[in-house]
Design a protein around this motif. Structure first.
Motif, PDB file in Angstrom:
ATOM      1  N   LEU A   1       0.836  -1.199   0.000  1.00  0.00           N
ATOM      2  CA  LEU A   1       0.000   0.000   0.000  1.00  0.00           C
ATOM      3  C   LEU A   1       0.872   1.250   0.000  1.00  0.00           C
ATOM      4  O   LEU A   1       1.832   1.346   0.763  1.00  0.00           O
ATOM      5  CB  LEU A   1      -0.927   0.012   1.207  1.00  0.00           C
ATOM      6  N   LEU A   2       0.526   2.198  -0.859  1.00  0.00           N
ATOM      7  CA  LEU A   2       1.219   3.478  -0.907  1.00  0.00           C
ATOM      8  C   LEU A   2       0.235   4.618  -0.709  1.00  0.00           C
ATOM      9  O   LEU A   2      -0.886   4.571  -1.230  1.00  0.00           O
ATOM     10  CB  LEU A   2       1.918   3.674  -2.260  1.00  0.00           C
ATOM     11  N   ILE A   3       0.668   5.633   0.030  1.00  0.00           N
ATOM     12  CA  ILE A   3      -0.109   6.863   0.171  1.00  0.00           C
ATOM     13  C   ILE A   3       0.395   7.808  -0.906  1.00  0.00           C
ATOM     14  O   ILE A   3       1.601   8.056  -1.003  1.00  0.00           O
ATOM     15  CB  ILE A   3       0.062   7.463   1.579  1.00  0.00           C
ATOM     16  N   GLU A   4      -0.547   8.328  -1.717  1.00  0.00           N
ATOM     17  CA  GLU A   4      -0.174   9.081  -2.908  1.00  0.00           C
ATOM     18  C   GLU A   4      -1.113  10.260  -3.147  1.00  0.00           C
ATOM     19  O   GLU A   4      -2.241  10.266  -2.674  1.00  0.00           O
ATOM     20  CB  GLU A   4      -0.267   8.200  -4.158  1.00  0.00           C
ATOM     21  N   THR A   5      -0.631  11.178  -3.964  1.00  0.00           N
ATOM     22  CA  THR A   5      -1.512  12.192  -4.528  1.00  0.00           C
ATOM     23  C   THR A   5      -2.333  11.529  -5.625  1.00  0.00           C
ATOM     24  O   THR A   5      -1.923  10.526  -6.218  1.00  0.00           O
ATOM     25  CB  THR A   5      -0.697  13.358  -5.131  1.00  0.00           C
ATOM     26  N   CYS A   6      -3.474  12.065  -5.887  1.00  0.00           N
ATOM     27  CA  CYS A   6      -4.342  11.597  -6.965  1.00  0.00           C
ATOM     28  C   CYS A   6      -3.575  11.727  -8.288  1.00  0.00           C
ATOM     29  O   CYS A   6      -2.914  12.739  -8.524  1.00  0.00           O
ATOM     30  CB  CYS A   6      -5.595  12.473  -6.961  1.00  0.00           C
ATOM     31  N   ALA A   7      -3.677  10.711  -9.154  1.00  0.00           N
ATOM     32  CA  ALA A   7      -2.918  10.743 -10.408  1.00  0.00           C
ATOM     33  C   ALA A   7      -3.547   9.803 -11.430  1.00  0.00           C
ATOM     34  O   ALA A   7      -4.318   8.910 -11.080  1.00  0.00           O
ATOM     35  CB  ALA A   7      -1.471  10.349 -10.159  1.00  0.00           C
ATOM     36  N   GLY A   8      -3.164  10.012 -12.686  1.00  0.00           N
ATOM     37  CA  GLY A   8      -3.612   9.114 -13.739  1.00  0.00           C
ATOM     38  C   GLY A   8      -2.910   9.401 -15.050  1.00  0.00           C
ATOM     39  O   GLY A   8      -2.282  10.446 -15.221  1.00  0.00           O
ATOM     40  N   LEU A   9      -3.033   8.461 -15.966  1.00  0.00           N
ATOM     41  CA  LEU A   9      -2.467   8.631 -17.299  1.00  0.00           C
ATOM     42  C   LEU A   9      -3.367   9.519 -18.142  1.00  0.00           C
ATOM     43  O   LEU A   9      -4.595   9.511 -17.977  1.00  0.00           O
ATOM     44  CB  LEU A   9      -2.289   7.277 -17.979  1.00  0.00           C
ATOM     45  N   LEU A  10      -2.766  10.275 -19.056  1.00  0.00           N
ATOM     46  CA  LEU A  10      -3.534  11.209 -19.883  1.00  0.00           C
ATOM     47  C   LEU A  10      -4.505  10.502 -20.820  1.00  0.00           C
ATOM     48  O   LEU A  10      -5.591  11.012 -21.085  1.00  0.00           O
ATOM     49  CB  LEU A  10      -2.590  12.097 -20.693  1.00  0.00           C
ATOM     50  N   ASP A  11      -4.127   9.353 -21.350  1.00  0.00           N
ATOM     51  CA  ASP A  11      -5.000   8.601 -22.267  1.00  0.00           C
ATOM     52  C   ASP A  11      -5.604   9.487 -23.353  1.00  0.00           C
ATOM     53  O   ASP A  11      -6.796   9.414 -23.643  1.00  0.00           O
ATOM     54  CB  ASP A  11      -6.111   7.871 -21.505  1.00  0.00           C
ATOM     55  N   GLY A  12      -4.789  10.355 -23.931  1.00  0.00           N
ATOM     56  CA  GLY A  12      -5.249  11.211 -25.025  1.00  0.00           C
ATOM     57  C   GLY A  12      -5.850  12.536 -24.605  1.00  0.00           C
ATOM     58  O   GLY A  12      -6.102  13.393 -25.451  1.00  0.00           O
ATOM     59  N   ASP A  13      -6.106  12.726 -23.314  1.00  0.00           N
ATOM     60  CA  ASP A  13      -6.659  13.989 -22.828  1.00  0.00           C
ATOM     61  C   ASP A  13      -5.551  15.008 -22.596  1.00  0.00           C
ATOM     62  O   ASP A  13      -4.388  14.657 -22.410  1.00  0.00           O
ATOM     63  CB  ASP A  13      -7.408  13.788 -21.497  1.00  0.00           C
TER      64      ASP A  13
END
Length: 193
Positions: A79-91
């Motif tokens: 488990l990791l505590i992280e900032t919200c994130a994601g891949l661009l996937d074209g956006d």
């Protein structure tokens, strides 16, 4: 110092989740001599991350989720505590991060501010990560968040006092690079005073 490469060739090693290629190229050293190099490069696309913060509450919203690579490399529960994130996937990065905020945390944030971008692991991964900050209020909470079921996300949303979150870097409870970078940015820019 200007370096050059020539005779660049690429061989696909894997196209399962993202792509892993083996590159062979000639690299010109500072003394003018050429030498052949081989490198494996993982291309997963570019991404975006955001620190949600409340100056009024002196708090931040972070997430906790299982990360297999961290488990395989000594993180006992993965488990990791992280900032919200994601891949661009074209956006575009701003559109991507607003969607990720809502999916992962349940907050609907209209305004985000890009603060910088960085290569996260340039020795092996092509990814550029776009870093944002956004202020949240309790009124922006529209769902529980937790991620998307079809993406097999199982995300816990955490609201933490900023100073406690910042101290979690020193205690080793926060070891995710993007999160450390954004918490450091918040501290340097006194976002949660």
């Amino acid at each position: 110092m200007i370096q050059s490469i020539k005779n660049l060739s690429k061989k696909l090693l894997s196209d399962n989740w993202y792509t892993l290629n083996k590159y062979t190229f000639d690299f010109q050293k500072e003394n003018g001599q050429w030498e052949q190099h081989q490198r494996e490069v993982y291309d997963r696309g570019n991404g975006a991350t955001v620190l949600l913060y409340s100056a009024a509450k002196q708090s931040v919203i972070l997430t906790r989720q299982f990360r297999l690579p961290s488990y395989l490399n000594g993180n006992n529960d993965g488990l990791l505590i992280e900032t919200c994130a994601g891949l661009l996937d074209g956006d575009e990065p701003e559109i991507c991060i607003k969607k990720e905020i809502e999916e992962e945390t349940g907050y609907s944030v209209k305004t985000v501010k890009k603060v910088f971008q960085a290569y996260m692991s340039p020795g092996a991964v092509t990814e550029i990560l776009h870093f944002f900050i956004a202020e949240y209020t309790p009124q922006m909470k529209i769902s529980e968040g937790g991620g998307l079921a079809h993406e097999q996300e199982n995300i816990e949303v955490l609201e933490l006092n900023f100073e406690a979150a910042y101290q979690m870097i020193a205690t080793g409870d926060i070891v995710d690079a993007k999160t450390i970078m954004l918490l450091q940015y918040a501290k340097l820019n006194q976002l949660c005073l």
